[in-house]
Write a protein that holds these residues in place. Structure first.
Motif, PDB file in Angstrom:
ATOM      1  N   GLN A   8      -8.234   7.434  -5.396  1.00 14.31           N
ATOM      2  CA  GLN A   8      -8.599   8.350  -4.317  1.00 14.31           C
ATOM      3  C   GLN A   8     -10.058   8.141  -3.915  1.00 14.31           C
ATOM      4  O   GLN A   8     -10.941   8.104  -4.763  1.00 14.31           O
ATOM      5  CB  GLN A   8      -8.401   9.803  -4.779  1.00 14.31           C
ATOM      6  N   PHE A   9     -10.309   7.986  -2.606  1.00 12.99           N
ATOM      7  CA  PHE A   9     -11.685   7.865  -2.121  1.00 12.99           C
ATOM      8  C   PHE A   9     -11.764   8.355  -0.674  1.00 12.99           C
ATOM      9  O   PHE A   9     -10.743   8.537  -0.007  1.00 12.99           O
ATOM     10  CB  PHE A   9     -12.179   6.418  -2.223  1.00 12.99           C
ATOM     11  N   ARG A  10     -12.980   8.585  -0.204  1.00 12.90           N
ATOM     12  CA  ARG A  10     -13.222   9.032   1.162  1.00 12.90           C
ATOM     13  C   ARG A  10     -13.746   7.879   2.006  1.00 12.90           C
ATOM     14  O   ARG A  10     -14.635   7.140   1.601  1.00 12.90           O
ATOM     15  CB  ARG A  10     -14.257  10.166   1.185  1.00 12.90           C
ATOM     16  N   HIS A  11     -13.160   7.692   3.179  1.00 15.22           N
ATOM     17  CA  HIS A  11     -13.645   6.698   4.137  1.00 15.22           C
ATOM     18  C   HIS A  11     -13.023   7.008   5.481  1.00 15.22           C
ATOM     19  O   HIS A  11     -11.933   7.583   5.559  1.00 15.22           O
ATOM     20  CB  HIS A  11     -13.281   5.273   3.691  1.00 15.22           C
ATOM     21  N   CYS A  12     -13.714   6.637   6.552  1.00 16.81           N
ATOM     22  CA  CYS A  12     -13.221   6.889   7.908  1.00 16.81           C
ATOM     23  C   CYS A  12     -12.895   8.372   8.112  1.00 16.81           C
ATOM     24  O   CYS A  12     -11.928   8.716   8.810  1.00 16.81           O
ATOM     25  CB  CYS A  12     -11.995   6.029   8.212  1.00 16.81           C
ATOM     26  N   ASP A  13     -13.693   9.245   7.476  1.00 20.90           N
ATOM     27  CA  ASP A  13     -13.486  10.691   7.568  1.00 20.90           C
ATOM     28  C   ASP A  13     -12.107  11.116   7.089  1.00 20.90           C
ATOM     29  O   ASP A  13     -11.542  12.119   7.563  1.00 20.90           O
ATOM     30  CB  ASP A  13     -13.689  11.180   9.014  1.00 20.90           C
ATOM     31  N   THR A  26     -11.698  -8.526  -6.132  1.00 23.50           N
ATOM     32  CA  THR A  26     -11.835  -8.365  -4.690  1.00 23.50           C
ATOM     33  C   THR A  26     -12.367  -6.983  -4.365  1.00 23.50           C
ATOM     34  O   THR A  26     -11.938  -6.001  -4.952  1.00 23.50           O
ATOM     35  CB  THR A  26     -10.467  -8.552  -3.997  1.00 23.50           C
ATOM     36  N   ALA A  27     -13.326  -6.903  -3.456  1.00 21.56           N
ATOM     37  CA  ALA A  27     -13.906  -5.613  -3.086  1.00 21.56           C
ATOM     38  C   ALA A  27     -12.832  -4.720  -2.484  1.00 21.56           C
ATOM     39  O   ALA A  27     -11.935  -5.179  -1.775  1.00 21.56           O
ATOM     40  CB  ALA A  27     -15.041  -5.824  -2.092  1.00 21.56           C
ATOM     41  N   LEU A  28     -12.939  -3.455  -2.763  1.00 22.59           N
ATOM     42  CA  LEU A  28     -12.002  -2.483  -2.218  1.00 22.59           C
ATOM     43  C   LEU A  28     -12.179  -2.393  -0.713  1.00 22.59           C
ATOM     44  O   LEU A  28     -13.285  -2.289  -0.207  1.00 22.59           O
ATOM     45  CB  LEU A  28     -12.261  -1.111  -2.859  1.00 22.59           C
ATOM     46  N   ARG A  29     -11.054  -2.437   0.005  1.00 24.76           N
ATOM     47  CA  ARG A  29     -11.098  -2.346   1.460  1.00 24.76           C
ATOM     48  C   ARG A  29     -10.379  -1.086   1.929  1.00 24.76           C
ATOM     49  O   ARG A  29      -9.351  -0.709   1.378  1.00 24.76           O
ATOM     50  CB  ARG A  29     -10.456  -3.584   2.109  1.00 24.76           C
ATOM     51  N   CYS A  30     -10.939  -0.499   2.951  1.00 27.30           N
ATOM     52  CA  CYS A  30     -10.319   0.680   3.540  1.00 27.30           C
ATOM     53  C   CYS A  30      -9.067   0.237   4.304  1.00 27.30           C
ATOM     54  O   CYS A  30      -9.142  -0.651   5.159  1.00 27.30           O
ATOM     55  CB  CYS A  30     -11.297   1.372   4.485  1.00 27.30           C
ATOM     56  N   PRO A  31      -7.913   0.806   4.019  1.00 33.88           N
ATOM     57  CA  PRO A  31      -6.694   0.387   4.715  1.00 33.88           C
ATOM     58  C   PRO A  31      -6.639   0.849   6.162  1.00 33.88           C
ATOM     59  O   PRO A  31      -5.781   0.396   6.924  1.00 33.88           O
ATOM     60  CB  PRO A  31      -5.583   1.049   3.881  1.00 33.88           C
ATOM     61  N   ILE A  32      -7.551   1.722   6.553  1.00 38.94           N
ATOM     62  CA  ILE A  32      -7.565   2.213   7.936  1.00 38.94           C
ATOM     63  C   ILE A  32      -8.394   1.298   8.834  1.00 38.94           C
ATOM     64  O   ILE A  32      -7.933   0.848   9.891  1.00 38.94           O
ATOM     65  CB  ILE A  32      -8.108   3.658   7.983  1.00 38.94           C
ATOM     66  N   CYS A  33      -9.633   0.989   8.398  1.00 42.70           N
ATOM     67  CA  CYS A  33     -10.512   0.151   9.221  1.00 42.70           C
ATOM     68  C   CYS A  33     -10.572  -1.296   8.730  1.00 42.70           C
ATOM     69  O   CYS A  33     -11.150  -2.162   9.397  1.00 42.70           O
ATOM     70  CB  CYS A  33     -11.919   0.731   9.271  1.00 42.70           C
ATOM     71  N   CYS A  34      -9.986  -1.538   7.550  1.00 46.49           N
ATOM     72  CA  CYS A  34      -9.934  -2.884   6.951  1.00 46.49           C
ATOM     73  C   CYS A  34     -11.310  -3.422   6.558  1.00 46.49           C
ATOM     74  O   CYS A  34     -11.449  -4.625   6.299  1.00 46.49           O
ATOM     75  CB  CYS A  34      -9.239  -3.867   7.896  1.00 46.49           C
ATOM     76  N   GLN A  35     -12.306  -2.562   6.513  1.00 45.30           N
ATOM     77  CA  GLN A  35     -13.640  -2.994   6.113  1.00 45.30           C
ATOM     78  C   GLN A  35     -13.826  -2.808   4.609  1.00 45.30           C
ATOM     79  O   GLN A  35     -13.223  -1.934   3.988  1.00 45.30           O
ATOM     80  CB  GLN A  35     -14.708  -2.189   6.867  1.00 45.30           C
ATOM     81  N   ALA A  36     -14.688  -3.671   4.028  1.00 46.50           N
ATOM     82  CA  ALA A  36     -15.015  -3.513   2.614  1.00 46.50           C
ATOM     83  C   ALA A  36     -15.722  -2.173   2.419  1.00 46.50           C
ATOM     84  O   ALA A  36     -16.550  -1.766   3.230  1.00 46.50           O
ATOM     85  CB  ALA A  36     -15.900  -4.655   2.149  1.00 46.50           C
TER      86      ALA A  36
END
Length: 218
Positions: A8-13, A26-36
């Protein structure tokens, strides 16, 4: 099927749940914005441990399972749950129409309530559990009689717990107290976990605008 922990983490609000491992190469990537994703100390991902585990790996515990597997823990599922007590070797004792069963398989998807063997003596726990299971109270021909009083498998398990507590000079625990203190929040956590886990398995992640400060404890 074994269940994995959630991340669980917070990203893209959003609060995002995945099966990713931030400790991997591999660095964790946000599945919404696909950014590291990079985190500060106060923003580190939280690992949500699965509340559904192998009961045969849990010594001296109160176990809850379902004939339909983990799906039985979902709020939408009305299947009957089954409970038992494990000995120090992970053999599960449970009361059924056949009397007390001693099973080495079948409880691989369980909700676990750890118990404490008297004096932390697991050999004594096993001896008491075996002796208690052989009482005439728990014969197969008395199963329907026990069911009329709402006992059955739950009654067997809780009666054994109270048997151990009395042997140590402790007051017995009521069914209502045991359920509210040790069962309900674990069932809530399992139901919530399953809902999120199924969405993660189907879509690769689960997200919500809600900010979680804590997950139901178990």
């Amino acid at each position: 099927m074994g269940f994995r922990d959630l991340l669980q983490f917070r990203h893209c609000d959003r609060t995002i749940f995945t099966l990713g491992d931030p400790a991997g190469p591999t660095a964790l990537r946000c599945p919404i914005c696909c950014q590291a994703v990079r985190f500060g100390l106060m923003e580190a991902p939280v690992r949500i441990q699965t509340p559904i585990r192998d009961g045969h790996q849990a010594a001296c515990s109160f176990l809850i399972t379902s004939q339909v597997g983990a799906a039985g823990f979902s709020e939408e599922n009305e299947s009957e749950l089954h409970v038992g007590i494990s000995n120090s070797k992970g053999v599960v004792f449970s009361y059924t129409e056949l009397g007390v069963l001693r099973q080495q398989v079948g409880w691989e998807q369980s909700i676990i309530v750890p118990l404490v063997a008297p004096g932390n003596d697991r050999m004594l726990w096993d001896t008491q559990l075996e002796t208690f299971s052989n009482l005439n109270t728990w014969t197969g021909d008395r199963f329907q009689e026990q069911r009329e009083f709402g006992s059955c498998c739950y009654g067997f398990a809780l009666s054994y717990i109270n048997h151990v507590m009395r042997s140590e000079g402790s007051e017995p625990i009521t069914r209502e107290h045991f359920t509210s203190q040790y069962i309900l929040h674990r069932m809530e956590a399992a139901s919530k976990y399953l809902s999120v886990y199924q969405d993660v398995c189907q879509h690769g992640y689960h997200s919500t605008a809600e900010s979680y400060r804590s997950w139901p404890t178990y």
